[in-house]
Design a protein around this motif. Structure first.
Motif, PDB file in Angstrom:
ATOM      1  N   GLY A   1       0.826  -1.219   0.000  1.00 60.09           N
ATOM      2  CA  GLY A   1       0.000   0.000   0.000  1.00 60.09           C
ATOM      3  C   GLY A   1       0.849   1.253   0.000  1.00 60.09           C
ATOM      4  O   GLY A   1       0.553   2.222  -0.713  1.00 60.09           O
ATOM      5  N   TRP A   2       1.917   1.287   0.803  1.00 61.05           N
ATOM      6  CA  TRP A   2       2.807   2.451   0.817  1.00 61.05           C
ATOM      7  C   TRP A   2       3.472   2.653  -0.543  1.00 61.05           C
ATOM      8  O   TRP A   2       3.595   3.774  -1.024  1.00 61.05           O
ATOM      9  CB  TRP A   2       3.888   2.291   1.880  1.00 61.05           C
TER      10      TRP A   2
ATOM     11  N   LYS B   1       0.904   3.958  -2.956  1.00 63.58           N
ATOM     12  CA  LYS B   1       0.584   5.346  -2.628  1.00 63.58           C
ATOM     13  C   LYS B   1       1.699   6.278  -3.065  1.00 63.58           C
ATOM     14  O   LYS B   1       1.440   7.379  -3.581  1.00 63.58           O
ATOM     15  CB  LYS B   1       0.333   5.498  -1.127  1.00 63.58           C
ATOM     16  N   SER B   2       2.947   5.860  -2.905  1.00 63.68           N
ATOM     17  CA  SER B   2       4.067   6.719  -3.308  1.00 63.68           C
ATOM     18  C   SER B   2       4.106   6.886  -4.833  1.00 63.68           C
ATOM     19  O   SER B   2       4.457   7.952  -5.330  1.00 63.68           O
ATOM     20  CB  SER B   2       5.404   6.155  -2.802  1.00 63.68           C
TER      21      SER B   2
ATOM     22  N   GLY C   1       0.914   9.121  -5.698  1.00 63.70           N
ATOM     23  CA  GLY C   1       0.938  10.475  -5.156  1.00 63.70           C
ATOM     24  C   GLY C   1       2.126  11.199  -5.576  1.00 63.70           C
ATOM     25  O   GLY C   1       2.462  12.083  -6.222  1.00 63.70           O
TER      26      GLY C   1
END
Length: 120
Positions: A112-113, A116-117, A120
């Motif tokens: 997920g991180w 997201k990176s 985003g």
């Protein structure tokens, strides 16, 4: 630390490990049988107490003695319920699923991180 299969000499066998594992399985089986017998006895006793409680509840004359016996029966039923539930879940039975949740949950957080990176 257990020796790996590659480090064993051609004449050596992993029999002691197998014997230990077999003994562990036998102990677990005996424990499971004992627990199963205990659960069966407790369920039978629980059914008897519930039947007695129902008989007393349907009795027209609710005397103080009957009410006291009903309270005692209710306490017995609660103790039996706790006994039936107490050993159904142990750390040993939950250890493998717990670590799988930790492992795959952790991987989900990391993925997920990463997503997201990139998003985003």
């Amino acid at each position: 630390m257990k020796p790996s299969k590659q480090s064993q000499q051609p004449g050596e066998t992993p029999e002691p490990d197998f014997e230990q594992e077999l003994e562990e399985v036998e102990r677990s089986l005996v424990s499971l049988k004992e627990r199963y017998d205990q659960v069966q006895r407790d369920r039978q006793e629980q059914a008897q107490w519930q039947q007695r409680r129902d008989q007393l509840k349907h009795n027209k004359s609710q005397t103080l003695e009957i009410k006291a016996e009903l309270r005692q029966i209710q306490q017995q039923l609660e103790m039996l319920e706790l006994n039936l539930e107490s050993q159904l879940f142990s750390w040993r039975s939950l250890k493998k699923p717990f670590w799988q949740v930790v492992r795959f949950g952790g991987m989900g957080v990391i993925i997920g991180w990463i997503l997201k990176s990139y998003a985003g």
